[in-house]
Design an enzyme around this catalytic site. Structure first.
Site, short mmCIF file in Angstrom:
data_model
loop_
_atom_site.label_atom_id
_atom_site.label_comp_id
_atom_site.label_asym_id
_atom_site.label_seq_id
_atom_site.Cartn_x
_atom_site.Cartn_y
_atom_site.Cartn_z
N ASP A 1 -0.40 9.52 11.26
CA ASP A 1 -1.42 8.93 12.44
C ASP A 1 -2.79 8.58 11.72
O ASP A 1 -3.45 7.52 11.70
CB ASP A 1 -1.51 9.38 13.81
CG ASP A 1 -1.93 8.60 14.83
OD1 ASP A 1 -1.89 7.13 14.57
OD2 ASP A 1 -2.33 9.06 15.78
N ARG B 1 -3.60 -9.14 18.36
CA ARG B 1 -4.02 -7.63 18.41
C ARG B 1 -3.17 -6.80 17.78
O ARG B 1 -3.67 -5.51 17.64
CB ARG B 1 -4.53 -7.39 19.74
CG ARG B 1 -5.41 -8.43 20.59
CD ARG B 1 -5.59 -7.96 22.06
NE ARG B 1 -6.01 -6.53 22.28
CZ ARG B 1 -5.63 -5.53 23.24
NH1 ARG B 1 -4.91 -6.40 24.27
NH2 ARG B 1 -5.74 -4.41 23.37
N LYS B 2 -1.96 -7.13 17.46
CA LYS B 2 -1.01 -6.21 17.21
C LYS B 2 -1.01 -5.74 15.59
O LYS B 2 -0.84 -6.80 14.89
CB LYS B 2 0.45 -6.42 17.57
CG LYS B 2 0.48 -6.47 18.97
CD LYS B 2 2.15 -6.86 19.44
CE LYS B 2 2.03 -7.41 20.90
NZ LYS B 2 3.45 -7.68 21.31
#
Ligand SMILES: CCCCC/C=C\C/C=C\C/C=C\C/C=C\CCCC(=O)SCCNC(=O)CCNC(=O)[C@H](O)C(C)(C)COP(=O)(O)OP(=O)(O)OC[C@H]1O[C@@H](n2cnc3c(N)ncnc32)[C@H](O)[C@@H]1OP(=O)(O)O
Length: 135
Positions: A39, A84-85
């Site tokens: 992440d 936005r993705k």
């Protein structure tokens, strides 16, 4: 956990060696710690993409045990953008270049104000971040 990350063109690369503090099963890193590294690696792509964003979801495939005390490398890449993705991916490899874990993450671009919700001052270096973001 001593993760070091750097931007290399449009890729983020880094090194990490897990130790007993990240142990899950004996001698093996906990999957949550592995996920944190993946992440963090994809989040660092946000600098390349010049886009403030947050993790909406992250899918991790654990391919092989991530052994403690063995140096691992991580690399992250953007694979696509849809408004936005942001579609981002990262791999963790052992010293034999075997992929031990890989992630596909969906990040959603946000305004810098999103990060002010925690009530903490934002880093000075973030000022203007996103001003040139596409989409
Ligand atoms: C110029 C100098 C730059 C300097 C930069 C310097 C340094 C930066 C350095 C490094 C970067 C480091 C840190 C950056 C900071 C943080 C990143 C760290 C990563 C994290 O550690 S971050 C923590 C965990 N993360 C969260 O804390 C998120 C909590 N969450 C929310 O805040 C909201 O949930 C949000 C905002 C995600 C969405 O909320 P929202 O209201 O804005 O959007 P909405 O719900 O309307 O969805 C819009 C469209 O996304 C689809 N969608 C939404 N969620 C989805 C999901 N989960 N799965 C699949 N699709 C999803 C919808 O289905 C819809 O799709 P469609 O448009 O097609 O209908």
């Amino acid at each position: 956990m001593g993760l070091r990350l750097r931007v290399d063109g449009d890729v983020v690369r880094g090194e990490v060696t897990f130790d007993r503090r990240q142990q899950g099963a004996p001698g093996i890193a906990h999957g949550g710690a592995v996920t944190t590294v993946l992440d963090d690696a994809v989040a660092s792509l946000l600098v390349v993409l010049e886009t403030p964003a947050v993790t909406a979801n992250i899918h991790v495939d654990f391919r092989a045990p991530t052994l403690l005390h063995h140096p691992m490398t991580v690399e992250a890449r953007a694979t696509g953008r849809d408004g936005r993705k942001l579609h981002l991916t990262a791999r963790l490899l052992d010293e034999r270049a075997t992929v031990v874990a890989e992630a596909q993450a969906l990040f959603l671009a946000v305004d810098l104000e999103h990060f002010a919700k925690g009530g903490e001052a934002l880093p000075e270096a973030w000022s203007g971040w996103g001003a040139n973001a596409p989409g």
